[in-house]
Design a protein around this motif. Structure first.
Motif, PDB file in Angstrom:
ATOM      1  N   GLY A  42       0.812  -1.212   0.000  1.00  9.93           N
ATOM      2  CA  GLY A  42       0.000   0.000   0.000  1.00  9.93           C
ATOM      3  C   GLY A  42       0.840   1.254   0.000  1.00  9.93           C
ATOM      4  N   GLU A  43       1.923   1.256   0.756  1.00  9.67           N
ATOM      5  CA  GLU A  43       2.798   2.430   0.808  1.00  9.67           C
ATOM      6  C   GLU A  43       3.457   2.681  -0.540  1.00  9.67           C
ATOM      7  N   ASN A  44       3.814   1.618  -1.257  1.00 11.77           N
ATOM      8  CA  ASN A  44       4.377   1.799  -2.600  1.00 11.77           C
ATOM      9  C   ASN A  44       3.437   2.614  -3.479  1.00 11.77           C
ATOM     10  N   MET A  45       2.177   2.227  -3.480  1.00  7.35           N
ATOM     11  CA  MET A  45       1.190   2.890  -4.333  1.00  7.35           C
ATOM     12  C   MET A  45       0.869   4.293  -3.827  1.00  7.35           C
ATOM     13  N   GLU A  46       0.701   4.414  -2.522  1.00 14.56           N
ATOM     14  CA  GLU A  46       0.374   5.715  -1.941  1.00 14.56           C
ATOM     15  C   GLU A  46       1.413   6.764  -2.292  1.00 14.56           C
ATOM     16  N   ARG A  47       2.681   6.397  -2.191  1.00 14.68           N
ATOM     17  CA  ARG A  47       3.750   7.362  -2.482  1.00 14.68           C
ATOM     18  C   ARG A  47       3.733   7.802  -3.935  1.00 14.68           C
ATOM     19  N   GLY A  48       3.472   6.839  -4.845  1.00 13.22           N
ATOM     20  CA  GLY A  48       3.390   7.211  -6.249  1.00 13.22           C
ATOM     21  C   GLY A  48       2.267   8.203  -6.511  1.00 13.22           C
ATOM     22  N   ILE A  49       1.120   7.976  -5.891  1.00 17.39           N
ATOM     23  CA  ILE A  49      -0.030   8.873  -6.042  1.00 17.39           C
ATOM     24  C   ILE A  49       0.278  10.243  -5.451  1.00 17.39           C
ATOM     25  N   GLN A  50       0.842  10.253  -4.260  1.00 18.36           N
ATOM     26  CA  GLN A  50       1.158  11.516  -3.605  1.00 18.36           C
ATOM     27  C   GLN A  50       2.166  12.323  -4.415  1.00 18.36           C
ATOM     28  N   LEU A  51       3.146  11.645  -5.005  1.00 21.76           N
ATOM     29  CA  LEU A  51       4.141  12.353  -5.808  1.00 21.76           C
ATOM     30  C   LEU A  51       3.488  13.008  -7.016  1.00 21.76           C
ATOM     31  N   ALA A  52       2.581  12.305  -7.672  1.00 21.31           N
ATOM     32  CA  ALA A  52       1.875  12.884  -8.818  1.00 21.31           C
ATOM     33  C   ALA A  52       1.101  14.128  -8.408  1.00 21.31           C
ATOM     34  N   ILE A  53       0.437  14.066  -7.270  1.00 16.63           N
ATOM     35  CA  ILE A  53      -0.344  15.211  -6.793  1.00 16.63           C
ATOM     36  C   ILE A  53       0.566  16.375  -6.425  1.00 16.63           C
ATOM     37  N   GLN A  54       1.676  16.085  -5.746  1.00 16.42           N
ATOM     38  CA  GLN A  54       2.617  17.146  -5.370  1.00 16.42           C
ATOM     39  C   GLN A  54       3.181  17.851  -6.601  1.00 16.42           C
ATOM     40  N   GLU A  55       3.566  17.065  -7.594  1.00 19.04           N
ATOM     41  CA  GLU A  55       4.109  17.651  -8.806  1.00 19.04           C
ATOM     42  C   GLU A  55       3.057  18.460  -9.558  1.00 19.04           C
ATOM     43  N   ALA A  56       1.826  17.973  -9.525  1.00 19.09           N
ATOM     44  CA  ALA A  56       0.739  18.699 -10.167  1.00 19.09           C
ATOM     45  C   ALA A  56       0.529  20.055  -9.512  1.00 19.09           C
ATOM     46  N   ASN A  57       0.481  20.071  -8.213  1.00 20.83           N
ATOM     47  CA  ASN A  57       0.239  21.317  -7.492  1.00 20.83           C
ATOM     48  C   ASN A  57       1.394  22.301  -7.605  1.00 20.83           C
ATOM     49  N   ALA A  58       2.574  21.818  -7.969  1.00 17.14           N
ATOM     50  CA  ALA A  58       3.740  22.694  -8.098  1.00 17.14           C
ATOM     51  C   ALA A  58       3.956  23.195  -9.517  1.00 17.14           C
ATOM     52  N   SER A  59       3.197  22.683 -10.480  1.00 16.90           N
ATOM     53  CA  SER A  59       3.489  22.975 -11.880  1.00 16.90           C
ATOM     54  C   SER A  59       2.984  24.338 -12.340  1.00 16.90           C
ATOM     55  N   GLY A  60       1.929  24.851 -11.705  1.00 18.06           N
ATOM     56  CA  GLY A  60       1.384  26.147 -12.101  1.00 18.06           C
ATOM     57  C   GLY A  60       0.583  26.138 -13.378  1.00 18.06           C
ATOM     58  N   GLU A  61       0.157  24.981 -13.835  1.00 17.03           N
ATOM     59  CA  GLU A  61      -0.511  24.902 -15.126  1.00 17.03           C
ATOM     60  C   GLU A  61      -2.021  25.111 -15.068  1.00 17.03           C
ATOM     61  N   TYR A  62      -2.629  24.878 -13.910  1.00 18.54           N
ATOM     62  CA  TYR A  62      -4.080  24.920 -13.848  1.00 18.54           C
ATOM     63  C   TYR A  62      -4.554  25.711 -12.634  1.00 18.54           C
ATOM     64  N   ASP A 305       1.257   6.820 -12.633  1.00 17.52           N
ATOM     65  CA  ASP A 305       0.653   6.996 -13.952  1.00 17.52           C
ATOM     66  C   ASP A 305      -0.861   7.161 -13.864  1.00 17.52           C
ATOM     67  N   VAL A 306      -1.512   6.316 -13.082  1.00 13.37           N
ATOM     68  CA  VAL A 306      -2.966   6.387 -12.975  1.00 13.37           C
ATOM     69  C   VAL A 306      -3.400   7.717 -12.372  1.00 13.37           C
ATOM     70  N   ALA A 307      -2.668   8.195 -11.369  1.00 11.29           N
ATOM     71  CA  ALA A 307      -2.985   9.495 -10.779  1.00 11.29           C
ATOM     72  C   ALA A 307      -2.871  10.600 -11.830  1.00 11.29           C
ATOM     73  N   ASN A 308      -1.827  10.557 -12.650  1.00 11.15           N
ATOM     74  CA  ASN A 308      -1.663  11.577 -13.676  1.00 11.15           C
ATOM     75  C   ASN A 308      -2.707  11.453 -14.777  1.00 11.15           C
ATOM     76  N   MET A 309      -3.149  10.229 -15.042  1.00 13.89           N
ATOM     77  CA  MET A 309      -4.246  10.044 -15.994  1.00 13.89           C
ATOM     78  C   MET A 309      -5.512  10.733 -15.488  1.00 13.89           C
ATOM     79  N   ILE A 310      -5.796  10.562 -14.216  1.00 12.38           N
ATOM     80  CA  ILE A 310      -6.965  11.212 -13.603  1.00 12.38           C
ATOM     81  C   ILE A 310      -6.817  12.727 -13.673  1.00 12.38           C
ATOM     82  N   ILE A 311      -5.629  13.220 -13.336  1.00 13.71           N
ATOM     83  CA  ILE A 311      -5.381  14.662 -13.351  1.00 13.71           C
ATOM     84  C   ILE A 311      -5.593  15.223 -14.750  1.00 13.71           C
ATOM     85  N   GLU A 312      -5.107  14.527 -15.759  1.00 10.41           N
ATOM     86  CA  GLU A 312      -5.279  14.992 -17.135  1.00 10.41           C
ATOM     87  C   GLU A 312      -6.752  15.106 -17.497  1.00 10.41           C
TER      88      GLU A 312
END
Length: 377
Positions: A42-62, A305-312
């Motif tokens: 679970g921690e493996n997956m959680e960290r991947g999701i959290q990283l996608a969200i962190q990078e999204a919030n830092a990008s300034g695109e939306y 990847d799945v988190a970024n798919m959702i974000i897109e």
């Protein structure tokens, strides 16, 4: 390659009829084992999701902000309803990645369907999950029809392997994987014996003796690392010297920690690639290591990847989708991730069947490659 890496500080106040629930944020949930015996997966997956969200919030695109929402089910069916209901009741949650394990997915998917909330699992592999017409369930990983067949293909090409014992842990995941492996082995002309040993068995000594006394050349264990660890130890103590192979539920460094030297030589399969060994995920692996001070594990990159798919899809829907709108968009999407291309058929099944092999050598889980590269070697 499209890397969906949005998102900055929110300037858009979202309404209750959309995804924001009125608090200015959009939440992506994760349901999986954030406690319990198999928390490492679970921690493996959680960290991947959290990283996608962190990078999204830092990008300034939306002009919307994302939050992570954890829904811990301990990896067990008995906690699945409660975990799912937590996500459902928070109207800011527009999609959930998970449930991570097949048993909880089978229990929670009907609830998500009733709520119109997408449950898109990056790891639940029981083939029957997409056969039950859950209204909003999507599987973003090859199912155990592919994984069990890969195990059989590999063992059928190994010199001296004529008989195999297939053992499940009496969970939805274990029974599903074992059933496919057994059928595929028989189709390959091998002699097969089938046994069931419940997870959380106190002493695996009797099961180990059954394997050794049977004289089989290989054993497949369909279950999770928390149980394979002590089982492999007992097999070693009983003098078993054949091939050992298990699936993605055991593909975690904690298996090696639990089994010690008894883990040496075991093969592990996974519908997941090794993010640390592939050029496409090299930069992701570096960022993950820097953020969490640990290398990506099983399904870390796929969950990213799945988190970024959702974000897109959230962005393409204007930043404020309803749960139903987002499900329809995801079900019909094709997303080029770091690990693979993500798309689904009309049942929500993932349209890709690649399986990868690993082996424990020198106390480490090493990546061997795709099935076609490993079978016969």
């Amino acid at each position: 390659m499209r890397l969906a890496i949005p998102v900055a500080a929110s300037t858009l106040l979202l309404t209750g009829c959309g995804g924001g629930g009125g608090d200015g944020s959009i939440k992506i949930g994760f349901q999986g084992p954030l406690s319990g015996d198999n928390v490492g997966l679970g921690e493996n997956m959680e960290r991947g999701i959290q990283l996608a969200i962190q990078e999204a919030n830092a990008s300034g695109e939306y002009d919307f902000e994302l939050e992570y929402f954890p829904a811990d089910d301990g990896g067990v069916e008995g906690q699945a309803n409660t975990a799912a209901q937590l996500a459902i009741d928070d109207t800011s949650v527009v999609a959930v990645i998970g449930p991570a394990f097949s048993g909880p997915a089978n229990v929670a998917a009907p609830l998500y369907g009733e709520a119109g909330l997408t449950a898109i699992s990056s790891s639940a592999t029981d083939p029957t999950l997409t056969q039950q017409e859950f209204p909003t369930f999507l599987r973003a990983v090859p199912n155990d029809n592919a994984q069990g067949a890969a195990m059989a293909e590999f063992l059928s090409t190994q010199e001296g392997v004529e008989s195999v014992m297939v053992i499940d842990d009496v969970t939805a995941y274990g029974e599903g994987l074992a059933g496919v492996a057994e059928s595929s082995l028989r189709d390959a002309g091998l002699n097969v014996q089938r046994e069931s040993v419940p997870d959380d068995t106190v002493d695996y000594g009797s099961a180990a003796r059954t394997v050794v006394d049977s004289g089989v050349d290989a054993v497949i264990y369909a279950g999770y690392y928390a149980d394979l660890g002590p089982f492999a130890t007992r097999l070693d103590e009983a003098g078993y010297d054949g091939i050992g192979i298990s699936g993605d539920g055991s593909n975690d460094s904690e298996f090696v920690n639990l089994a010690g030297d008894a883990a040496e030589g075991w093969y592990l399969t996974c519908p997941c690639t090794d993010a640390n060994e592939n050029a496409a995920t090299e930069e992701f692996a570096q960022r993950y290591q820097e953020e969490y001070d640990v290398a990506p594990g099983t399904y870390s990159a796929e969950s990213y990847d799945v988190a970024n798919m959702i974000i897109e899809q959230i962005a393409e829907l204007g930043g404020d989708p309803s749960r139903e709108e987002l499900y329809e968009a995801l079900a019909g999407a094709e997303y080029e991730g770091l690990t693979k291309t993500f798309s689904f058929d009309d049942t929500g099944e993932f349209e890709n069947e690649a399986i990868y092999f690993y082996q424990v050598e020198g106390g480490e889980i090493g990546y061997l490659g795709e099935t076609s590269e490993v079978a016969g070697s």
